[in-house]
Design a protein around this motif. Sequence first.
Motif, PDB file in Angstrom:
ATOM      1  N   GLY A  33       0.813  -1.207   0.000  1.00  0.00           N
ATOM      2  CA  GLY A  33       0.000   0.000   0.000  1.00  0.00           C
ATOM      3  C   GLY A  33       0.847   1.256   0.000  1.00  0.00           C
ATOM      4  N   ASP A  34       0.204   2.398   0.267  1.00  0.00           N
ATOM      5  CA  ASP A  34       0.929   3.658   0.301  1.00  0.00           C
ATOM      6  C   ASP A  34       1.701   3.767   1.618  1.00  0.00           C
ATOM      7  OD1 ASP A  34      -0.876   4.435   2.291  1.00  0.00           O
ATOM      8  OD2 ASP A  34      -2.116   5.589   0.893  1.00  0.00           O
ATOM      9  N   ALA A  35       2.333   4.915   1.847  1.00  0.00           N
ATOM     10  CA  ALA A  35       3.201   5.061   3.012  1.00  0.00           C
ATOM     11  C   ALA A  35       2.454   4.909   4.331  1.00  0.00           C
ATOM     12  CB  ALA A  35       3.904   6.416   2.960  1.00  0.00           C
ATOM     13  N   LEU A  69       8.874  -1.658  -3.510  1.00  0.00           N
ATOM     14  CA  LEU A  69       8.556  -2.932  -2.861  1.00  0.00           C
ATOM     15  C   LEU A  69       7.332  -2.785  -1.962  1.00  0.00           C
ATOM     16  CD1 LEU A  69      12.147  -4.137  -1.900  1.00  0.00           C
ATOM     17  CD2 LEU A  69      10.595  -5.259  -3.510  1.00  0.00           C
ATOM     18  N   ARG A  70       7.256  -1.692  -1.206  1.00  0.00           N
ATOM     19  CA  ARG A  70       6.124  -1.465  -0.302  1.00  0.00           C
ATOM     20  C   ARG A  70       4.807  -1.368  -1.062  1.00  0.00           C
ATOM     21  NH1 ARG A  70       6.133   3.980   0.586  1.00  0.00           N
ATOM     22  NH2 ARG A  70       4.304   3.931  -0.778  1.00  0.00           N
ATOM     23  N   VAL A  85      10.229  -5.407   7.102  1.00  0.00           N
ATOM     24  CA  VAL A  85      10.954  -4.232   7.580  1.00  0.00           C
ATOM     25  C   VAL A  85      11.710  -3.676   6.382  1.00  0.00           C
ATOM     26  CG1 VAL A  85      12.689  -3.353   9.171  1.00  0.00           C
ATOM     27  CG2 VAL A  85      11.204  -5.254   9.872  1.00  0.00           C
ATOM     28  N   PRO A  86      11.333  -2.498   5.858  1.00  0.00           N
ATOM     29  CA  PRO A  86      11.966  -2.008   4.628  1.00  0.00           C
ATOM     30  C   PRO A  86      13.368  -1.465   4.859  1.00  0.00           C
ATOM     31  CG  PRO A  86      10.391  -0.405   5.444  1.00  0.00           C
ATOM     32  CD  PRO A  86      10.254  -1.620   6.322  1.00  0.00           C
ATOM     33  N   ARG A 319       7.456   9.169   1.634  1.00  0.00           N
ATOM     34  CA  ARG A 319       6.706  10.127   0.799  1.00  0.00           C
ATOM     35  C   ARG A 319       7.643  11.138   0.158  1.00  0.00           C
ATOM     36  NH1 ARG A 319       3.560   9.913   5.584  1.00  0.00           N
ATOM     37  NH2 ARG A 319       1.671   8.632   5.300  1.00  0.00           N
ATOM     38  N   ARG A 320       8.646  11.556   0.902  1.00  0.00           N
ATOM     39  CA  ARG A 320       9.607  12.526   0.371  1.00  0.00           C
ATOM     40  C   ARG A 320      10.304  11.968  -0.868  1.00  0.00           C
ATOM     41  NH1 ARG A 320      10.966  17.545  -0.850  1.00  0.00           N
ATOM     42  NH2 ARG A 320      13.217  17.862  -0.877  1.00  0.00           N
TER      43      ARG A 320
END
Length: 336
Positions: A33-35, A69-70, A85-86, A319-320
């Motif tokens: 998904g998103d952050a 990947l996320r 864990v990214p 997001r940055r």
Amino acid sequence: MSTDFAEATTETTATPLRDATDTMRAMIYEDYGDAAVLHEAELETPKCLPGQVLIQIAASSVNPIDYRLRRGEMRALMPGGFPRVPGYDVAGWIAAAADDAPFPVGQPVIAFLDSARGGASAEYAVCSIDAVTPLTKPMPIEKAAAIPLAGTTALQSLRDHGKMATGDRVLINGASGGVGMFAIQIAKAYGCIVTAVASRKNQSVCEAWGADQFIDYRTTDYTTTGQQWDLIFDAAGKASYLDSRPVMSEGARFVSTEPDVKGLFMTAVTAPFSKKAKVMLAKPNAEDLRTLVDLYNDGKLKIEIDSTYPLARLGDAHRRVEEGVDHGKVVVKVNQ
């Protein structure tokens, strides 16, 4: 915590190393998904096996591969298996080591984590000793954490896949990004003539890193300039081999960091030809990390930091990077 964390290898008492506990703080995601899917959790502290070390992490950094990947863009290559864990970049200290490890406890190190699933966004991570290199001279934590994946990608792309040689004319597309920052300076350190392609607002920083020529991609398409290059490195993953062929010299190489089906196909079909294309994925390697650290210590590698976030704000750091960083790396402080 000291900003410069690499002391002499014997002065382990100078580090804020603490005894590892059974559990650790980590940022995880339990679905794609998103952050917003990133959240804090308590996980079991990993144990190192023979050939591995346990690293207490001081800082990490975020690379585009992390959010891709996320978001699940590579689920076909890396299906299932949550929580994750990214992150792959680590700067910290050896907290524990197997008997065969060449590092003492307390040794400051950087590492390019060799687990396909990452693990850097946590208080501790395990890594193969073949992907860890010691830091024997002072280096700011943020800069140390920025090196591993982006620096290794640039070095292996240019040296190993691009076969760069002194005097080569090298074009770097996406030159102001994290990988591009390293690529410009590595190419210059190897005696190449560098053309940087980025947006006009980043011209001065690319030139400060050593670019000999600058092309604003918004006003000029490098494939129509009539110039010739011996190596084209697409650090942004947005250029085309077929479009680039007219500006590639005889025997030139085209290297991309975009691991898609089209790129892999071009790697295969151009293998017999003089003008070759190659899609690369960086491989963790301690000797390559040592090369990058040596370039930094010799004053040949400047590392610019875009922004720094605490571990709890990993989502904001993602997001940055997703929004597009003008230049430099986004760093995450873990142990503060």
